[in-house]
Design an enzyme around this catalytic site. Structure first.
Site, PDB file in Angstrom:
ATOM      1  N   LEU A 258       0.821  -1.219   0.000  1.00 36.05           N
ATOM      2  CA  LEU A 258       0.000   0.000   0.000  1.00 36.05           C
ATOM      3  C   LEU A 258       0.848   1.259   0.000  1.00 36.05           C
ATOM      4  O   LEU A 258       1.833   1.365   0.728  1.00 36.05           O
ATOM      5  CB  LEU A 258      -0.915   0.007   1.236  1.00 36.05           C
TER       6      LEU A 258
ATOM      7  N   HIS B  37      -3.247   4.159  -2.783  1.00 36.98           N
ATOM      8  CA  HIS B  37      -4.265   3.298  -2.163  1.00 36.98           C
ATOM      9  C   HIS B  37      -4.939   4.023  -0.998  1.00 36.98           C
ATOM     10  O   HIS B  37      -6.145   3.931  -0.807  1.00 36.98           O
ATOM     11  CB  HIS B  37      -3.623   2.029  -1.605  1.00 36.98           C
TER      12      HIS B  37
ATOM     13  N   GLN C 168      -3.507 -12.633 -13.077  1.00 33.23           N
ATOM     14  CA  GLN C 168      -3.288 -11.448 -13.926  1.00 33.23           C
ATOM     15  C   GLN C 168      -1.824 -11.237 -14.268  1.00 33.23           C
ATOM     16  O   GLN C 168      -1.476 -10.202 -14.835  1.00 33.23           O
ATOM     17  CB  GLN C 168      -3.914 -10.208 -13.281  1.00 33.23           C
TER      18      GLN C 168
ATOM     19  N   LYS D 261      -4.634   5.934 -12.218  1.00 36.75           N
ATOM     20  CA  LYS D 261      -3.332   5.546 -12.781  1.00 36.75           C
ATOM     21  C   LYS D 261      -3.477   4.316 -13.680  1.00 36.75           C
ATOM     22  O   LYS D 261      -2.811   4.200 -14.696  1.00 36.75           O
ATOM     23  CB  LYS D 261      -2.330   5.261 -11.662  1.00 36.75           C
ATOM     24  N   ASP D 262      -4.359   3.398 -13.264  1.00 36.40           N
ATOM     25  CA  ASP D 262      -4.594   2.192 -14.068  1.00 36.40           C
ATOM     26  C   ASP D 262      -5.775   2.463 -15.002  1.00 36.40           C
ATOM     27  O   ASP D 262      -6.869   1.896 -14.830  1.00 36.40           O
ATOM     28  CB  ASP D 262      -4.880   1.007 -13.144  1.00 36.40           C
TER      29      ASP D 262
ATOM     30  N   GLN E 275      -7.529  -0.468 -16.719  1.00 34.39           N
ATOM     31  CA  GLN E 275      -8.232  -1.278 -15.714  1.00 34.39           C
ATOM     32  C   GLN E 275      -9.573  -0.615 -15.353  1.00 34.39           C
ATOM     33  O   GLN E 275     -10.587  -1.295 -15.216  1.00 34.39           O
ATOM     34  CB  GLN E 275      -7.346  -1.418 -14.480  1.00 34.39           C
TER      35      GLN E 275
ATOM     36  N   MET F  20       2.453   7.376  -8.098  1.00 28.28           N
ATOM     37  CA  MET F  20       2.745   6.358  -7.070  1.00 28.28           C
ATOM     38  C   MET F  20       2.346   4.987  -7.586  1.00 28.28           C
ATOM     39  O   MET F  20       1.302   4.826  -8.202  1.00 28.28           O
ATOM     40  CB  MET F  20       1.991   6.693  -5.800  1.00 28.28           C
ATOM     41  N   SER F  21       3.221   4.021  -7.323  1.00 24.90           N
ATOM     42  CA  SER F  21       2.971   2.651  -7.765  1.00 24.90           C
ATOM     43  C   SER F  21       3.754   1.710  -6.866  1.00 24.90           C
ATOM     44  O   SER F  21       4.864   2.052  -6.418  1.00 24.90           O
ATOM     45  CB  SER F  21       3.459   2.497  -9.210  1.00 24.90           C
TER      46      SER F  21
HETATM   47  O1  PAF Z   1      -4.975  -2.692  -9.358  1.00 28.75           O
HETATM   48  C1  PAF Z   1      -4.730  -3.730  -8.732  1.00 28.75           C
HETATM   49  O2  PAF Z   1      -4.024  -3.728  -7.730  1.00 28.75           O
HETATM   50  C2  PAF Z   1      -5.291  -5.059  -9.229  1.00 28.75           C
HETATM   51  O3  PAF Z   1      -5.293  -5.126 -10.605  1.00 28.75           O
HETATM   52  C3  PAF Z   1      -6.672  -5.389  -8.649  1.00 28.75           C
HETATM   53  C4  PAF Z   1      -7.748  -4.398  -9.117  1.00 28.75           C
HETATM   54  C5  PAF Z   1      -6.629  -5.401  -7.133  1.00 28.75           C
HETATM   55  C6  PAF Z   1      -7.130  -6.783  -9.118  1.00 28.75           C
HETATM   56  O4  PAF Z   1      -6.239  -7.779  -8.701  1.00 28.75           O
END
Ligand code: PAF
Length: 286
Positions: free
Chosen positions: A33, A37, A61, A151-152, A155, A186-187
């Site tokens: 985190l 987050h 994934q 950021k994603d 997604q 941030m990542s």
């Molecule tokens: O963004 C992430 O950390 C992941 O892709 C997620 C959404 C928790 C799914 O595993």
């Protein structure tokens, strides 16, 4: 704060919350985190009675050559942060609980948003794994709202689509990217960077800002904007560009001419670390 690791235990707790009429905000994560987050958790705390945080490094994934095994796992620090930020429930299942023997059901989505654009091109199957695990988590947690980070970007689009298409009764809220002082998004993967790579990594965000400035200065040819962004990364770092693109923020398809809002998105590999970032540029036509 309750830490729950099994599905029956989670179902029981969620059923109790629901019976009491509590609204549920959900922040899905893979742990490690950071402030990005934490901004999602804070937003959930403001809008929902109960915040559920999932911590699950989802094997489905990651590609065979990707970093599943070495993905940062920082459990004690994560729990401390979750507690400090007032998360009510942490759900941290095992891979076996999520994918038991004989598991055979996947969420399969149109490849035009999962596999043939942006990250999907170099990470085929990645969003198939993301959509599947998030569908499972939504069935388990039954949240009113799910919080995702901008950021994603891909997604967010994929999961929005899935939630709509499968009529999942959860609202998706996308929160702004949280950045370091110099602009680096941030990542969890930033911690892989050497100090030289960390310094160079800022070239990605700078390139996106350059693209945004060109659009603000009325450049409307996507190819010119993308070349300028690529040149910036190449001149200012040793980063290897996966893509730097100007796409439609809703469909993720590449644009030729800039009209309306644009998503400038990039993925660049610094050393062994692949970083992504994006910005949305509203365009005032003319
Ligand atoms: O963004 C992430 O950390 C992941 O892709 C997620 C959404 C928790 C799914 O595993």
């Amino acid at each position: 704060m309750k830490i729950i690791t099994t599905i029956p235990q989670l179902r029981k707790t969620i059923a109790t919350m629901r019976r009491k009429g509590r609204s549920i905000g959900f922040v899905p994560t893979m742990g490690a985190l950071h402030n990005g987050h934490l901004s999602l958790i804070r937003r959930s705390k403001k809008q929902s009675d109960i915040t559920v945080l999932s911590i699950f490094v989802n094997p489905a994934q990651f590609g065979p050559k990707e970093d599943y095994k070495k993905y940062p796992r920082t459990w004690p620090a994560d729990i401390q942060k979750a507690r400090r930020d007032g998360v009510e429930i942490v759900f941290a299942p095992t891979a076996h609980a999520m994918y038991p023997r004989g598991f055979a059901t996947w969420v399969s989505m149109d490849k035009s948003i999962t596999d043939t654009v942006l990250c999907g091109r170099s990470r085929p199957g990645h969003f198939h794994g993301v959509a599947t695990v998030v569908a499972k988590l939504l069935n388990l947690v039954q949240p009113d709202i799910m919080y995702l980070g901008q950021k994603d970007a891909q997604q967010c689009v994929v999961l929005h689509r899935m939630v709509n298409d499968l009529n999942i009764p959860t609202r998706v809220v996308v929160c702004p990217t949280v950045r370091e002082k110099d602009g680096l998004a941030m990542s969890s993967r930033n911690q892989y960077l050497s100090s030289a790579e960390r310094q160079e990594a800022i070239a990605l965000y700078q390139a996106l800002c350059l693209g945004r400035d060109l659009i603000r200065n009325r450049e409307r040819h996507a190819s010119r904007i993308c070349s300028a962004m690529r040149q910036h990364v190449q001149k200012n770092s040793r980063g290897v560009i996966d893509y730097l693109n100007a796409v439609d923020p809703a469909t993720l398809q590449s644009l030729r001419k800039i009209r309306g809002a644009v998503l400038l998105a990039g993925a660049v590999r610094f050393g062994n670390t692949r970083l992504i970032d994006n910005i949305i540029v509203p365009t005032y036509n003319g």
